[in-house]
Scaffold this active site. Structure first.
Site, PDB file in Angstrom:
ATOM      1  N   HIS A  62     -69.668  16.622  38.603  1.00  0.00           N
ATOM      2  CA  HIS A  62     -69.449  18.021  38.248  1.00  0.00           C
ATOM      3  C   HIS A  62     -70.163  18.838  39.316  1.00  0.00           C
ATOM      4  O   HIS A  62     -71.210  18.411  39.831  1.00  0.00           O
ATOM      5  CB  HIS A  62     -70.111  18.380  36.922  1.00  0.00           C
ATOM      6  CG  HIS A  62     -69.621  17.621  35.733  1.00  0.00           C
ATOM      7  ND1 HIS A  62     -70.137  16.422  35.350  1.00  0.00           N
ATOM      8  CD2 HIS A  62     -68.675  17.923  34.816  1.00  0.00           C
ATOM      9  CE1 HIS A  62     -69.529  16.000  34.254  1.00  0.00           C
ATOM     10  NE2 HIS A  62     -68.631  16.892  33.916  1.00  0.00           N
ATOM     11  N   ASP A  65     -73.832  18.813  38.782  1.00  0.00           N
ATOM     12  CA  ASP A  65     -74.571  17.540  38.879  1.00  0.00           C
ATOM     13  C   ASP A  65     -75.236  17.470  40.250  1.00  0.00           C
ATOM     14  O   ASP A  65     -76.246  16.798  40.439  1.00  0.00           O
ATOM     15  CB  ASP A  65     -73.635  16.325  38.772  1.00  0.00           C
ATOM     16  CG  ASP A  65     -72.944  16.227  37.425  1.00  0.00           C
ATOM     17  OD1 ASP A  65     -73.418  16.855  36.463  1.00  0.00           O
ATOM     18  OD2 ASP A  65     -71.916  15.515  37.345  1.00  0.00           O
ATOM     19  N   MET A  96     -63.234  11.887  42.904  1.00  0.00           N
ATOM     20  CA  MET A  96     -62.904  12.920  41.911  1.00  0.00           C
ATOM     21  C   MET A  96     -64.063  13.894  41.758  1.00  0.00           C
ATOM     22  O   MET A  96     -65.220  13.513  41.904  1.00  0.00           O
ATOM     23  CB  MET A  96     -62.605  12.232  40.569  1.00  0.00           C
ATOM     24  CG  MET A  96     -62.339  13.148  39.399  1.00  0.00           C
ATOM     25  SD  MET A  96     -63.833  13.617  38.478  1.00  0.00           S
ATOM     26  CE  MET A  96     -63.770  12.479  37.098  1.00  0.00           C
ATOM     27  N   GLU A 189     -57.983  16.270  30.925  1.00  0.00           N
ATOM     28  CA  GLU A 189     -58.601  15.299  30.013  1.00  0.00           C
ATOM     29  C   GLU A 189     -58.690  15.870  28.603  1.00  0.00           C
ATOM     30  O   GLU A 189     -59.311  16.897  28.374  1.00  0.00           O
ATOM     31  CB  GLU A 189     -60.003  14.952  30.534  1.00  0.00           C
ATOM     32  CG  GLU A 189     -60.768  14.008  29.623  1.00  0.00           C
ATOM     33  CD  GLU A 189     -62.122  13.606  30.202  1.00  0.00           C
ATOM     34  OE1 GLU A 189     -62.352  13.830  31.414  1.00  0.00           O
ATOM     35  OE2 GLU A 189     -62.955  13.088  29.444  1.00  0.00           O
ATOM     36  N   LYS A 191     -59.633  15.754  24.465  1.00  0.00           N
ATOM     37  CA  LYS A 191     -60.630  15.241  23.515  1.00  0.00           C
ATOM     38  C   LYS A 191     -60.429  15.993  22.204  1.00  0.00           C
ATOM     39  O   LYS A 191     -60.231  17.207  22.227  1.00  0.00           O
ATOM     40  CB  LYS A 191     -62.035  15.476  24.074  1.00  0.00           C
ATOM     41  CG  LYS A 191     -63.151  14.866  23.238  1.00  0.00           C
ATOM     42  CD  LYS A 191     -64.506  15.038  23.922  1.00  0.00           C
ATOM     43  CE  LYS A 191     -65.611  14.380  23.124  1.00  0.00           C
ATOM     44  NZ  LYS A 191     -66.928  14.521  23.779  1.00  0.00           N
ATOM     45  N   GLU A 225     -59.151   9.300  28.266  1.00  0.00           N
ATOM     46  CA  GLU A 225     -60.420   8.571  28.088  1.00  0.00           C
ATOM     47  C   GLU A 225     -60.351   7.698  26.845  1.00  0.00           C
ATOM     48  O   GLU A 225     -59.973   8.167  25.771  1.00  0.00           O
ATOM     49  CB  GLU A 225     -61.589   9.559  27.977  1.00  0.00           C
ATOM     50  CG  GLU A 225     -62.887   8.845  27.616  1.00  0.00           C
ATOM     51  CD  GLU A 225     -64.134   9.691  27.680  1.00  0.00           C
ATOM     52  OE1 GLU A 225     -64.283  10.446  28.651  1.00  0.00           O
ATOM     53  OE2 GLU A 225     -64.965   9.583  26.758  1.00  0.00           O
ATOM     54  N   HIS A 228     -62.006   9.162  23.706  1.00  0.00           N
ATOM     55  CA  HIS A 228     -61.418  10.360  23.109  1.00  0.00           C
ATOM     56  C   HIS A 228     -60.187  10.047  22.279  1.00  0.00           C
ATOM     57  O   HIS A 228     -60.028  10.557  21.170  1.00  0.00           O
ATOM     58  CB  HIS A 228     -61.088  11.381  24.202  1.00  0.00           C
ATOM     59  CG  HIS A 228     -62.296  11.818  24.965  1.00  0.00           C
ATOM     60  ND1 HIS A 228     -62.232  12.673  26.024  1.00  0.00           N
ATOM     61  CD2 HIS A 228     -63.616  11.507  24.821  1.00  0.00           C
ATOM     62  CE1 HIS A 228     -63.455  12.874  26.499  1.00  0.00           C
ATOM     63  NE2 HIS A 228     -64.301  12.166  25.786  1.00  0.00           N
ATOM     64  N   ASP A 253     -60.571   7.581  32.412  1.00  0.00           N
ATOM     65  CA  ASP A 253     -61.982   7.461  32.031  1.00  0.00           C
ATOM     66  C   ASP A 253     -62.141   6.245  31.129  1.00  0.00           C
ATOM     67  O   ASP A 253     -61.717   6.247  29.965  1.00  0.00           O
ATOM     68  CB  ASP A 253     -62.460   8.728  31.298  1.00  0.00           C
ATOM     69  CG  ASP A 253     -62.851   9.839  32.262  1.00  0.00           C
ATOM     70  OD1 ASP A 253     -62.702   9.647  33.497  1.00  0.00           O
ATOM     71  OD2 ASP A 253     -63.320  10.896  31.789  1.00  0.00           O
ATOM     72  N   ASP A 263     -68.542  10.802  20.018  1.00  0.00           N
ATOM     73  CA  ASP A 263     -68.121  10.280  21.327  1.00  0.00           C
ATOM     74  C   ASP A 263     -69.215   9.346  21.864  1.00  0.00           C
ATOM     75  O   ASP A 263     -70.250   9.798  22.341  1.00  0.00           O
ATOM     76  CB  ASP A 263     -67.937  11.479  22.267  1.00  0.00           C
ATOM     77  CG  ASP A 263     -67.391  11.095  23.617  1.00  0.00           C
ATOM     78  OD1 ASP A 263     -66.714  10.062  23.719  1.00  0.00           O
ATOM     79  OD2 ASP A 263     -67.638  11.848  24.567  1.00  0.00           O
ATOM     80  N   ASP A 265     -69.100   6.850  24.306  1.00  0.00           N
ATOM     81  CA  ASP A 265     -69.185   6.595  25.757  1.00  0.00           C
ATOM     82  C   ASP A 265     -69.908   5.287  26.079  1.00  0.00           C
ATOM     83  O   ASP A 265     -70.813   5.242  26.920  1.00  0.00           O
ATOM     84  CB  ASP A 265     -69.891   7.766  26.479  1.00  0.00           C
ATOM     85  CG  ASP A 265     -69.061   9.042  26.472  1.00  0.00           C
ATOM     86  OD1 ASP A 265     -67.828   8.969  26.313  1.00  0.00           O
ATOM     87  OD2 ASP A 265     -69.650  10.127  26.643  1.00  0.00           O
ATOM     88  N   ASP A 299     -66.531   6.450  32.599  1.00  0.00           N
ATOM     89  CA  ASP A 299     -67.199   7.640  32.060  1.00  0.00           C
ATOM     90  C   ASP A 299     -67.987   7.197  30.833  1.00  0.00           C
ATOM     91  O   ASP A 299     -67.540   7.357  29.695  1.00  0.00           O
ATOM     92  CB  ASP A 299     -66.170   8.720  31.689  1.00  0.00           C
ATOM     93  CG  ASP A 299     -66.862  10.008  31.263  1.00  0.00           C
ATOM     94  OD1 ASP A 299     -68.093  10.102  31.452  1.00  0.00           O
ATOM     95  OD2 ASP A 299     -66.185  10.908  30.744  1.00  0.00           O
TER      96      ASP A 299
HETATM   97  C1  GCO Z   1     -67.187  14.012  27.480  1.00  0.00           C
HETATM   98  C2  GCO Z   1     -66.217  13.980  28.646  1.00  0.00           C
HETATM   99  C3  GCO Z   1     -66.835  14.265  29.941  1.00  0.00           C
HETATM  100  C4  GCO Z   1     -65.817  14.512  31.008  1.00  0.00           C
HETATM  101  C5  GCO Z   1     -66.493  15.029  32.219  1.00  0.00           C
HETATM  102  C6  GCO Z   1     -65.540  15.228  33.365  1.00  0.00           C
HETATM  103  O1  GCO Z   1     -66.740  13.709  26.422  1.00  0.00           O
HETATM  104  O2  GCO Z   1     -68.351  14.356  27.672  1.00  0.00           O
HETATM  105  O3  GCO Z   1     -65.621  12.725  28.639  1.00  0.00           O
HETATM  106  O4  GCO Z   1     -67.699  13.223  30.301  1.00  0.00           O
HETATM  107  O5  GCO Z   1     -65.100  13.381  31.325  1.00  0.00           O
HETATM  108  O6  GCO Z   1     -67.108  16.214  31.901  1.00  0.00           O
HETATM  109  O7  GCO Z   1     -64.775  16.309  33.145  1.00  0.00           O
HETATM  110 MN    MN Z   2     -64.442  11.751  30.130  1.00  0.00          MN
HETATM  111 MN    MN Z   3     -66.330  11.165  26.459  1.00  0.00          MN
END
Ligand code: GCO
Ligand code: MN
Ligand code: MN
Length: 399
Positions: A62, A65, A96, A189, A191, A225, A228, A253, A263, A265, A299
């Site tokens: 990002h 970041d 990316m 993306e 979610k 993702e 998601h 992702d 979420d 991850d 991700d």
């Molecule tokens: C989340 C998202 C993020 C995005 C990232 C890139 O649920 O936090 O998956 O991780 O992928 O912000 O846009």
């Molecule tokens: Mn993501």
């Molecule tokens: Mn996520």
């Protein structure tokens, strides 16, 4: 200590695998809504170096970041130059980039979909600068994750207005990219929720339709993702397959998630191994379909229980599991018994009549002798097929 990796390890990542991680993934210090960071915040240069040692090919980011929110032009210049050097030293690429449109309080009620045109303007400008940064670092894909584009108090705006504001923003930014002559595509993306109660355009399917309404739809695809789509209780594999079929899978992702939770991850493949297997099989085209050619982006982040060593164990685990699953998928799809079970029933007489309507074909269909009862009595053999899949996944076949 990193887990041992021998030189002839067939699961060792290579640049051809195109494995990438976000700065925010392995850099996640373990902060959650209930607790503080458990690991120190790593510098981007250190992350790049460590990821390269683990065998990753790319690092994504990002805007903030890398360049802290509110940095001056001079600070930005210094930071970006130093980062480029660390990329060169490590032999890493930035495939990316994306914009943080969720951390600052200005985005608390959305960015592109905010009711306030000043907030929408700020979001657009921030994204233009983020795209400039991404392009400067060599990124070919720009991701849009509308984390705060949603609501809790749903009477606050007509959701149709939100969607049309979103369209205005993406159309504007596509035109910006074209005007600048940049070579970068957008990946949207979805979610369903978190951090908002409900997020607009909640699934990859919603995104695919939205894309078809854009001015420059050829520039825009999706970034599905695992977590998601799974949060929404949907089959991730089916969603990704639909995106591939529409030639809209621009990025992905990868992580792991259990249905019905926040979420998570998690490390790729650490939950629902069967979906992970089917996903890898789909992406790699081991059953014959076209292979996905883009980055395999993780991700995800390490468990909050981990120290720094656990973070790199996590990163290597994501890549290693992916490669093991590629091997398992190849083994499954080359098994003669499997091939037999999934072989299409071709019928030279009927098949041509089923596509491309004509009156003559309709008449042919009417004249066919089709015994529905006999067809309905046949078993599909899927118990055997699924058991074979499990055995390939578990590595007991071929014996
Ligand atoms: C989340 C998202 C993020 C995005 C990232 C890139 O649920 O936090 O998956 O991780 O992928 O912000 O846009
Ligand atoms: Mn993501
Ligand atoms: Mn996520």
């Amino acid at each position: 200590m990193l887990s041992p990796m021998t030189e002839n390890d067939r699961y060792a990542p290579t640049p051809e695998d195109q494995f990438s991680f976000g700065l925010w993934t392995v850099g996640n210090p373990g902060r959650d809504p209930f607790g503080e960071a458990v690991r120190p915040q790593l510098e981007p240069a250190e992350i790049v170096c460590k990821l390269a040692q683990c065998g990753a090919w790319g690092v994504n980011l990002h805007d903030n970041d890398l360049v802290p929110f509110g940095s001056s032009a001079a600070e930005r210049g210094r930071i970006v130059a130093a980062f480029k050097k660390s990329l060169r030293d490590a032999g890493m690429v930035v495939p990316m980039a994306t914009t943080n449109l969720f951390s600052h309080p200005v985005f608390k009620d959305g960015a592109y979909t905010s009711n306030d045109p000043k907030v929408r303007a700020f979001a657009l400008r921030k994204t233009m600068e983020g795209i400039d940064l991404g392009v400067e670092l060599g990124a070919r894909t720009y991701v849009f994750w509308g984390g705060r584009e949603g609501s809790e108090a749903d009477a606050c705006r007509d959701p149709r207005t939100a969607i049309s504001h979103m369209r205005d923003a993406i159309d504007f930014l596509c035109a910006y990219v074209k005007d600048q002559g940049y070579d970068i595509r957008f990946a949207l993306e979805a979610k369903p929720n978190e951090p908002r109660g409900d997020i607009y355009l909640p699934t990859t399917g919603h995104m695919l339709h939205f894309i078809s309404t854009l001015q420059h739809e050829e520039m825009v695809g999706v970034n599905p993702e695992v977590a998601h789509e799974t949060m929404a209780g949907l089959s991730f594999v089916h969603g990704v397959a639909q995106a591939m079929e529409a030639r809209k899978l621009f990025h992905i992702d990868l992580n792991a998630q259990r249905i019905g939770r926040y979420d998570q991850d998690l490390r790729f493949g650490s939950e629902d191994l069967k979906q992970a297997f089917l996903l890898v099989r789909l992406l790699e085209g081991t059953s014959g379909g076209q292979r996905y050619g883009g980055p395999r982006h993780f991700d995800a982040h390490a468990y909050r229980t981990e120290d720094q060593a656990g973070v790199w164990e996590f990163a290597r685990g994501c890549m290693r599991t992916y490669k093991i699953l590629v091997e398992r998928a190849l083994s499954f799809d080359s098994d003669p018994e499997v091939r037999d079970l999934v072989a299409e029933h071709n019928d030279a007489e009927i098949d041509p009549a089923l596509t491309g309507y004509s009156r003559e074909k309709a008449d042919r269909l009417r004249a066919l002798d089709l015994d529905a009862d006999a067809l309905g009595r046949r078993g599909c053999g899927y118990e055997r097929l699924d058991q074979l899949m499990i055995e390939h996944m578990l590595g007991v076949r071929p014996a």
